[in-house]
Design an enzyme around this catalytic site. Structure first.
Site, PDB file in Angstrom:
ATOM      1  N   GLU A  79    -109.739  15.694 -29.875  1.00  0.00           N
ATOM      2  CA  GLU A  79    -109.511  15.458 -28.453  1.00  0.00           C
ATOM      3  C   GLU A  79    -110.319  16.480 -27.654  1.00  0.00           C
ATOM      4  OE1 GLU A  79    -104.976  13.687 -28.570  1.00  0.00           O
ATOM      5  OE2 GLU A  79    -105.233  15.847 -28.418  1.00  0.00           O
ATOM      6  N   SER A  85    -102.543  22.970 -29.132  1.00  0.00           N
ATOM      7  CA  SER A  85    -101.989  21.616 -29.232  1.00  0.00           C
ATOM      8  C   SER A  85    -100.920  21.380 -28.177  1.00  0.00           C
ATOM      9  CB  SER A  85    -101.430  21.356 -30.625  1.00  0.00           C
ATOM     10  OG  SER A  85    -100.589  22.396 -31.008  1.00  0.00           O
ATOM     11  N   HIS A 106    -109.406  19.882 -29.402  1.00  0.00           N
ATOM     12  CA  HIS A 106    -108.196  19.822 -30.234  1.00  0.00           C
ATOM     13  C   HIS A 106    -108.411  19.041 -31.522  1.00  0.00           C
ATOM     14  CE1 HIS A 106    -103.768  18.382 -30.715  1.00  0.00           C
ATOM     15  NE2 HIS A 106    -103.982  19.499 -31.369  1.00  0.00           N
ATOM     16  N   ASN A 160    -100.374  13.554 -29.549  1.00  0.00           N
ATOM     17  CA  ASN A 160     -98.995  14.041 -29.580  1.00  0.00           C
ATOM     18  C   ASN A 160     -98.125  13.388 -28.511  1.00  0.00           C
ATOM     19  OD1 ASN A 160     -99.269  15.638 -31.819  1.00  0.00           O
ATOM     20  ND2 ASN A 160     -99.821  17.475 -30.659  1.00  0.00           N
TER      21      ASN A 160
END
Ligand code: NAI
Length: 506
Positions: free
Chosen positions: A154, A121, A142, A192
């Site tokens: 992702e 991540s 991800h 994120n």
């Protein structure tokens, strides 16, 4: 169904590895699960098996499908047992050296055409691939926690990743019932990165003493429709997870001021006050339930003063209508009478600046946030300035609470709370588009599925008006003199020519 990868190896049987194993086996691939901890795989198999049993009890999986899925999920006794896999997904400890070592070994084990993928991540996909013999067959894949419920993945291309590898991983995600989004290998990828605005700006507001945690949470839920306030969210994620993410993205972007973490979370993390899982974070928890402090009572005001509205107020006609509906005595003169409560409704500017610029008496001036139309909110937010008299503050509070709608009174701040946080989210999202980290459509998908926001960040910008968002940012830049509010050129261009932020371009 088209099975993209017949046999998927998963390295690491922790929270993420077992979740990926579950959806892969459930959707028809054979899965081989490996972990260095002796009993980690059997524990994962038992946990996944009981998830399937529950799905069967609820009637969401047929007994034969549960049997077949269980048969497809097998333990691998060694890394070497993954030799026949056409895809291997790694979900081990988040350390570059350990991941690189595992992939170097794996590359010698699997066939030449196999795809290798990391669930990292926060590390660079390109950095993990460096030194591999076949970096073109390596990508980021991800997932989010909990994997079966978080329906977005992702797919991250490293510098050398082949497009066909990303296409195959996207098809694999679809096979597993998830939605793939394509991201360039950049810090925080999409979710994120896009998620920086919410908590970071909320922390900034607290650090300026503008409002407390609970007030900010209430405002963002009631005015902007977020399901959880930023502090509730940080309590749920826990600061031992979220603070390092904030630090990592800030550092990887070479101290970009937009992502600057807060000393508030650093100190709370150091003190172990990390969130719900330890019973105390921004809130205290009793039996898992947050103990919300009570709201300030509506003040009793015997007689309300007349009200005068600045000619430059945002949504002025709506504000007049609202005041009429609330039964206010409205003054319509060029300037307020000496008794009048004076209302301003700026975008981005603070109440103090507006009072000075418009030559109003600051002692009687109160601001109201009208970025979002009153009819669409469940709360009104008022701001005082350092000179506002208590009787004027109380009169404004009592007046705007007359119809029973909730009212929060905060201290002066350019952009109140909702304007600041929404503008920051839209600005960071615009910068993600500017950098071409992903397509605007994938950004919206990733954020709504990965962060649960009521709207994608670009749709949010459209909803409140790109020019309004720009005005908030420009004025906040003036108030704070801080480059973190500098509008992204991507947003400036679209605002300038009145384009929807979701307009498909070039
Ligand atoms: P975890 O700590 O629950 O599980 C990691 C597992 O990997 C453990 O069972 C450990 O024994 C095993 N392991 C460690 N080194 C190994 C090695 N060299 N070979 C084989 N197995 C090894 O960790 P979690 O939360 O599942 O995270 C795994 C990866 O997924 C990390 O890269 C993390 O950054 C990433 N990630 C985590 C998310 C989360 O919310 N937990 C979300 C998205 C990604």
């Amino acid at each position: 169904m088209n099975i993209v990868f017949k046999t998927i190896g998963i390295v690491g049987a922790g929270a993420m590895g077992r979740g990926i194993a579950q959806i892969a086996a459930q959707s028809g691939s054979a899965v081989l699960l490996f972990d260095t901890q002796p009993d980690a795989v059997s524990k994962a198999q038992a946990a996944v098996g009981s998830q399937w049993d529950k799905l069967q009890e609820k009637g969401r999986m047929a007994p034969a499908d549960v049997q077949a899925a269980k048969a497809r999920l097998q333990a691998a006794g060694s890394l070497g047992a993954l030799a026949g896999c056409d895809l291997v997904v790694e979900a081990i400890v988040e350390r570059l050296d350990v991941k690189k070592a595992v992939f170097a070994e794996l590359e010698g084990i699997v066939g030449e055409t196999a795809v290798l993928a990391t669930n990292t991540s926060s590390l660079s996909v390109t950095a993990i691939a460096a030194g591999l013999k076949r970096p073109q067959q390596f990508a980021g894949f991800h997932f989010f926690n909990p994997v079966p419920l978080m329906k977005v993945v992702e797919v991250i291309a490293g510098l050398k990743t082949l497009p066909t590898v990303c296409e195959a991983l996207s098809a694999c995600a679809r096979q597993m019932g998830h939605t793939p989004v394509l991201a360039q290998d950049t810090p925080g990828f999409i979710v994120n990165h896009a998620g920086r605005g919410y908590g970071t700006e909320a922390l900034r507001i607290v650090s300026e003493g503008v409002a407390d945690f609970a007030t900010i949470d209430r405002i963002l839920k009631d005015q902007a429709g977020f399901r959880l306030g930023p502090f509730e969210l940080m309590d749920l994620t826990a600061l031992d997870v979220s603070h390092p993410v904030m630090e990592s993205i800030y550092q990887q972007y070479y101290d970009e001021p937009r992502y600057r973490p807060s000393v508030i979370t650093a100190q709370r993390l150091a003190g172990g006050v990390v969130g719900k899982k330890v019973g105390e974070g921004f809130y205290r928890y009793a039996d898992g339930v947050a103990q919300m402090p009570a709201e300030a009572a509506v003040p009793e005001v015997a007689e309300l003063p007349p009200v005068w509205v600045s000619s430059r107020a945002t949504r002025r006609p709506e504000l007049y209508q609202l005041l009429k509906d609330l039964g206010a005595k409205i003054e319509t003169g060029q300037s307020p009478s000496p008794q009048a409560l004076t209302l301003v409704a700026p975008l981005g500017f603070d109440v103090t600046t507006v009072a000075v610029v418009e030559r109003l008496d600051p002692a009687r001036t109160v601001g109201i946030d009208l970025l979002v139309e009153d009819t669409a909110t469940r709360r009104r937010v008022l701001a005082t300035n350092p000179a506002t008299r208590a009787d004027m503050r109380d009169a404004a509070h009592a007046l705007f609470a007359r119809d029973g709608k909730a009212v929060s009174v905060i201290r002066d701040s350019g952009g109140f709370v909702t304007q600041r946080v929404l503008a920051t989210i839209v600005n960071i999202a615009s910068d993600i588009c500017q950098q071409r980290i992903c397509s605007p459509a994938d950004l919206e998908t990733a954020v709504t599925l990965g962060l649960g926001y009521p709207l994608g960040p670009l749709a949010m910008g459209n909803r409140y008006g790109p020019t309004n968002v720009l005005e908030v940012l420009f004025n906040m830049q003036t108030v704070y003199g801080d480059p973190r509010y500098r509008p992204s050129p991507w947003l400036r261009r679209r605002g300038a020519i009145g384009l929807s932020l979701l307009h498909e371009e070039e």
